[in-house]
Design an enzyme around this catalytic site. Structure first.
Site, short mmCIF file in Angstrom:
data_model
loop_
_atom_site.label_atom_id
_atom_site.label_comp_id
_atom_site.label_asym_id
_atom_site.label_seq_id
_atom_site.Cartn_x
_atom_site.Cartn_y
_atom_site.Cartn_z
CD GLU A 198 -3.32 -1.86 -1.33
OE1 GLU A 198 -3.55 -0.36 -1.30
OE2 GLU A 198 -3.40 -2.41 -0.22
CG ASP B 112 -1.46 1.60 1.68
OD1 ASP B 112 -2.33 1.50 1.04
OD2 ASP B 112 -1.52 2.56 2.24
#
Length: 221
Positions: free
Chosen positions: A116, A48
């Protein structure tokens, strides 16, 4: 698992890639079989941050717009809906490992989270340049084509029902998992009729997914 080879990315640490593709329900279900208790969430945390940096760098260097506009664009292209689209392009969904109870419902949240975690895996195994290479090949085409992703479905659904002067209610109907690893299931009703259902690792995420489900049925509301 050759879905990254078309991007000229060859992961050396296969265990790390397997971790990136593994949901906690799988490790919990197979812990008696010697399966390591590792899943994608730590890699997702790292990925992320990598995605945020890559998108921030791209917007800063390629778009001459104000900070607020950059923030809105970045939020759009790193949101769960966007990551779900990136997953389809990469083609890793068939390789996701979940428990038997989850296998019929590998939801969009899991699929998006794993984008992610894969980015985090690439960063650790191959470095920033290879993570950027995947980003350039997978994410940037959506930016260049001005693809729009909705970040806040709750607000969109609220706007929709306000126009029709209808009431909107969210309700948690189920909680599963340990206290530090819960999954919430939420329904959303419009004038007492259930239109959407969603799950998430937080009530907020579950509500967003329920709102997304309901918003996709807006013609019926």
């Amino acid at each position: 698992m050759d879905f990254l080879e078309k991007y000229d990315i060859h992961i050396v640490n296969k265990d790390l890639l397997m971790q990136a593709l593994t949901h906690s329900s799988y490790t919990n279900e197979h812990k008696d079989e010697g399966v390591k208790s590792v899943h994608y969430e730590r890699l997702e945390f790292l990925g992320d941050a990598v995605l945020q940096l890559l998108m921030s760098d791209y917007l800063f260097n390629h778009m001459h717009i104000k900070e607020g506009e950059m923030s809105k664009l970045r939020a759009s292209y790193v949101c769960a809906e966007a990551c779900r689209h990136y997953a389809d392009r990469i083609g890793y969904i068939p390789y996701i490992r979940v428990g038997k109870g989850q296998i019929k419902d590998i939801n969009d949240t899991i699929i998006a989270d794993i984008f992610e975690s894969i980015l985090g895996c690439i960063y650790l195994d191959q470095g920033y340049s290879k993570a950027k290479s995947l980003f350039d090949q997978v994410v940037i085409p959506y930016v260049e084509s001005d693809e729009k992703f909705i970040v806040d479905y709750k607000s969109k659904l609220q706007e929709l029902v306000q126009t029709e002067k209808k009431s909107l209610e969210y309700k948690v109907i189920n909680e599963t998992g340990l206290s530090n690893d819960k999954t919430f299931e939420v329904i959303v009703s419009v004038d007492g009729i259930i239109y959407g259902k969603g799950t998430g690792k937080s009530k907020k995420m579950a509500e967003q997914n329920a709102a997304k489900d309901a918003y996709s049925k807006q013609a019926k509301i």
